[in-house]
Design a protein around this motif. Structure first.
Motif, mmCIF file in Angstrom:
data_model
loop_
_atom_site.group_PDB
_atom_site.id
_atom_site.type_symbol
_atom_site.label_atom_id
_atom_site.label_comp_id
_atom_site.label_asym_id
_atom_site.label_seq_id
_atom_site.Cartn_x
_atom_site.Cartn_y
_atom_site.Cartn_z
ATOM 1 N N TYR A 144 0.839 -1.191 0.000
ATOM 2 C CA TYR A 144 0.000 0.000 0.000
ATOM 3 C C TYR A 144 0.886 1.257 0.000
ATOM 4 O O TYR A 144 1.943 1.278 0.642
ATOM 5 N N VAL A 145 0.428 2.274 -0.724
ATOM 6 C CA VAL A 145 1.101 3.574 -0.703
ATOM 7 C C VAL A 145 0.263 4.528 0.133
ATOM 8 O O VAL A 145 -0.944 4.683 -0.096
ATOM 9 N N LEU A 146 0.921 5.146 1.105
ATOM 10 C CA LEU A 146 0.255 6.107 1.981
ATOM 11 C C LEU A 146 0.654 7.507 1.524
ATOM 12 O O LEU A 146 1.834 7.822 1.420
ATOM 13 N N LEU A 147 -0.343 8.318 1.215
ATOM 14 C CA LEU A 147 -0.119 9.678 0.727
ATOM 15 C C LEU A 147 -0.608 10.672 1.771
ATOM 16 O O LEU A 147 -1.728 10.560 2.268
ATOM 17 N N MET A 148 0.248 11.656 2.106
ATOM 18 C CA MET A 148 -0.140 12.680 3.075
ATOM 19 C C MET A 148 0.122 14.060 2.493
ATOM 20 O O MET A 148 1.208 14.329 1.967
ATOM 21 N N ILE A 149 -0.875 14.947 2.578
ATOM 22 C CA ILE A 149 -0.778 16.316 2.074
ATOM 23 C C ILE A 149 -1.059 17.269 3.226
ATOM 24 O O ILE A 149 -1.974 17.050 4.022
ATOM 25 N N THR A 150 -0.252 18.337 3.326
ATOM 26 C CA THR A 150 -0.456 19.318 4.401
ATOM 27 C C THR A 150 -1.006 20.620 3.825
ATOM 28 O O THR A 150 -0.971 20.853 2.614
ATOM 29 N N SER A 151 -1.474 21.491 4.710
ATOM 30 C CA SER A 151 -2.058 22.765 4.290
ATOM 31 C C SER A 151 -1.031 23.681 3.642
ATOM 32 O O SER A 151 -1.380 24.600 2.900
ATOM 33 N N SER A 152 0.267 23.449 3.904
ATOM 34 C CA SER A 152 1.325 24.279 3.315
ATOM 35 C C SER A 152 1.752 23.766 1.942
ATOM 36 O O SER A 152 2.652 24.324 1.321
ATOM 37 N N GLY A 153 1.119 22.672 1.475
ATOM 38 C CA GLY A 153 1.448 22.147 0.155
ATOM 39 C C GLY A 153 2.485 21.041 0.154
ATOM 40 O O GLY A 153 2.849 20.527 -0.901
ATOM 41 N N LYS A 154 2.975 20.663 1.329
ATOM 42 C CA LYS A 154 3.939 19.569 1.400
ATOM 43 C C LYS A 154 3.238 18.250 1.096
ATOM 44 O O LYS A 154 2.125 17.990 1.575
ATOM 45 N N ILE A 155 3.895 17.406 0.310
ATOM 46 C CA ILE A 155 3.349 16.100 -0.042
ATOM 47 C C ILE A 155 4.384 15.035 0.320
ATOM 48 O O ILE A 155 5.546 15.123 -0.084
ATOM 49 N N LYS A 156 3.955 14.051 1.076
ATOM 50 C CA LYS A 156 4.824 12.932 1.435
ATOM 51 C C LYS A 156 4.123 11.635 1.072
ATOM 52 O O LYS A 156 2.887 11.525 1.148
ATOM 53 N N ASN A 157 4.914 10.631 0.678
ATOM 54 C CA ASN A 157 4.320 9.312 0.454
ATOM 55 C C ASN A 157 5.265 8.246 0.991
ATOM 56 O O ASN A 157 6.477 8.445 1.072
ATOM 57 N N ARG A 158 4.681 7.142 1.358
ATOM 58 C CA ARG A 158 5.438 6.049 1.952
ATOM 59 C C ARG A 158 4.815 4.733 1.513
ATOM 60 O O ARG A 158 3.588 4.569 1.552
ATOM 61 N N THR A 159 5.643 3.802 1.083
ATOM 62 C CA THR A 159 5.151 2.472 0.708
ATOM 63 C C THR A 159 5.206 1.557 1.925
ATOM 64 O O THR A 159 6.227 1.491 2.613
ATOM 65 N N CYS A 160 4.113 0.893 2.200
ATOM 66 C CA CYS A 160 4.015 0.007 3.368
ATOM 67 C C CYS A 160 3.645 -1.411 2.918
ATOM 68 O O CYS A 160 2.707 -1.598 2.129
ATOM 69 N N ARG A 161 4.367 -2.382 3.430
ATOM 70 C CA ARG A 161 4.002 -3.781 3.208
ATOM 71 C C ARG A 161 3.397 -4.317 4.501
ATOM 72 O O ARG A 161 4.038 -4.296 5.552
ATOM 73 N N LEU A 162 2.153 -4.777 4.417
ATOM 74 C CA LEU A 162 1.434 -5.245 5.597
ATOM 75 C C LEU A 162 1.504 -6.765 5.721
ATOM 76 O O LEU A 162 1.801 -7.472 4.755
ATOM 77 N N GLU A 163 1.204 -7.230 6.912
ATOM 78 C CA GLU A 163 1.205 -8.666 7.159
ATOM 79 C C GLU A 163 0.001 -9.338 6.496
ATOM 80 O O GLU A 163 0.068 -10.496 6.073
ATOM 81 N N LEU A 164 -1.104 -8.584 6.405
ATOM 82 C CA LEU A 164 -2.342 -9.134 5.864
ATOM 83 C C LEU A 164 -2.898 -8.212 4.789
ATOM 84 O O LEU A 164 -2.665 -7.001 4.815
ATOM 85 N N GLU A 165 -3.661 -8.789 3.871
ATOM 86 C CA GLU A 165 -4.362 -7.991 2.872
ATOM 87 C C GLU A 165 -5.544 -7.307 3.543
ATOM 88 O O GLU A 165 -6.299 -7.948 4.295
ATOM 89 N N LEU A 166 -5.722 -5.999 3.306
ATOM 90 C CA LEU A 166 -6.831 -5.281 3.931
ATOM 91 C C LEU A 166 -8.121 -5.504 3.151
ATOM 92 O O LEU A 166 -8.125 -5.497 1.912
ATOM 93 N N THR A 167 -9.209 -5.688 3.885
ATOM 94 C CA THR A 167 -10.524 -5.812 3.258
ATOM 95 C C THR A 167 -11.051 -4.408 2.947
ATOM 96 O O THR A 167 -10.528 -3.405 3.443
ATOM 97 N N ASN A 168 -12.101 -4.346 2.141
ATOM 98 C CA ASN A 168 -12.722 -3.049 1.843
ATOM 99 C C ASN A 168 -13.233 -2.395 3.115
ATOM 100 O O ASN A 168 -13.167 -1.167 3.269
ATOM 101 N N GLU A 169 -13.753 -3.215 4.038
ATOM 102 C CA GLU A 169 -14.254 -2.679 5.307
ATOM 103 C C GLU A 169 -13.111 -2.027 6.099
ATOM 104 O O GLU A 169 -13.273 -0.950 6.672
ATOM 105 N N GLN A 170 -11.951 -2.698 6.128
ATOM 106 C CA GLN A 170 -10.810 -2.148 6.864
ATOM 107 C C GLN A 170 -10.291 -0.864 6.214
ATOM 108 O O GLN A 170 -9.935 0.088 6.913
ATOM 109 N N LEU A 171 -10.272 -0.833 4.875
ATOM 110 C CA LEU A 171 -9.843 0.387 4.182
ATOM 111 C C LEU A 171 -10.799 1.540 4.464
ATOM 112 O O LEU A 171 -10.366 2.677 4.708
#
Length: 358
Positions: A144-171
């Protein structure tokens, strides 16, 4: 010290910066109207006072750390850039398309080329920046790629490998939870204590989503840190006056460089290696200045080189480039505000027209 000693000290520093060789009394006679014997006596006095030193018994003298400091603070007269030099600097900056990142990168590249020194640029993170949006995007199996945007326009992203596949409910839960608990929160308040509270509030969902939550906090710490970019370090690799091991170790440790960037100074700041324990490169100097956006310090541009750098020439370069960056960023902000005001006016007029038709 009397005026003649000061003029002799300034002449020794200028001549040593120019030649890199110990300076004798005869070389100073073209700077100071005095006999060779008188100059030798004055240089001996300056040595006793700690401003000059003699590398070898038969050699001339070179400036000490104290000599450089007195020269920089009281004696040096910086050069004025010619119109041609200013045009050359302008030509090294991007034309028309002034993205902040591209502008600062071009300025640092220009400074590295002109000074043959290492150049650093730091970017300040705007105060009161809050988390505007956090989004998680599935990209592969348990990836999964986690994307974070701040009010000042900064954009960060991070790739995460999880132990389990997330369900639609969990997402859906994660998206809703972040929206309620983290969006609108100032980036600089995301402490370890707050992380513990967030993890507790997630309950059983935390088992699957812990890496995602941790990544949000890790990215927030990166955003609040002063960003440092170093260019032209290879310019110093052939410099015999600087220890190469110290240089490489220092350039690899951005935290040490962050500690040297001082917001309390306005204008030019010159730091010599003996003046700060964090400056781990012996016989070197750091020259920097701030640039501004919306009246606030937006970053710092500076050079790192041997103590025997041409301060009189390098300082005008830094002053011109930081002034140019400030000018362009301020113009960009003003134009954006005018565009927003025009848009608001047009929108208001359209609303008025619609109401009239009704």
């Amino acid at each position: 010290m009397d005026d003649r000693k000061l003029r002799i000290l300034a002449a020794v520093v200028d001549e040593y910066i120019r030649t890199g060789e110990p300076v004798g009394s005869k070389a100073i006679m073209s700077y100071v109207n005095a006999s060779s014997a008188t100059i030798r006596n004055e240089m001996a006095e300056l040595e006793k006072q700690g401003y000059l030193e003699q590398p070898h018994t038969s050699a001339g003298r070179v400036p000490t750390h104290s000599g450089y400091r007195l020269y920089i603070d009281r004696l040096m007269q910086t050069e004025t850039l010619s119109a041609e030099e200013k045009r050359r600097l302008d030509s090294m900056l991007p034309e028309n398309e002034y993205s902040e990142e591209r502008l600062i990168k071009s300025a640092s590249n220009a400074l590295a080329e002109l000074t043959s020194c290492a150049v650093f640029v730091s970017s300040e993170n705007p105060k009161f920046s809050v988390i505007s949006k956090v989004e998680v995007i599935p990209t592969g199996k348990r990836l999964y790629v986690l994307l974070m945007i701040t009010s000042s326009g900064k954009i960060k992203n991070r790739t995460c490998r999880l132990e389990l596949e997330l369900t639609n409910e969990q997402l859906d839960f994660f998206t809703s939870f972040v929206k309620q608990n983290l969006e609108g929160v100032p980036v600089d308040v995301l402490s370890d204590e707050m992380l513990n509270k967030i993890e507790t509030a997630m309950g059983t969902y935390l088992i699957a989503m812990s890496p995602l939550v941790q990544s949000i906090f890790d990215m927030s710490k990166e955003i609040t840190e002063r960003e440092i970019d170093v260019r032209g370090a290879k310019n110093l690799l052939e410099c015999k006056e600087i220890d190469q091991h110290e240089l490489v170790a220092f350039m690899d440790n951005s935290e040490e460089l962050r500690k040297l960037v001082d917001d309390s100074f306005s204008g030019i700041h010159v730091l010599l290696s003996d003046e700060d324990d964090n400056f781990m490169i012996g016989n070197s100097s750091l020259v920097s200045s701030n640039f501004y956006k919306d009246g606030e310090v937006a970053g710092h541009l500076g050079v790192i080189g041997p103590m025997r750098i041409d301060y009189k020439k390098i300082i005008p370069y830094i002053e011109y480039l930081t002034g140019k960056i400030t000018e362009i960023l301020s113009t960009e902000t003003k134009e954006t505000q005018e565009e927003n005001d025009t848009f608001d006016t047009d929108l208001s007029n359209n609303d008025s027209d619609s109401e009239g038709d009704i």
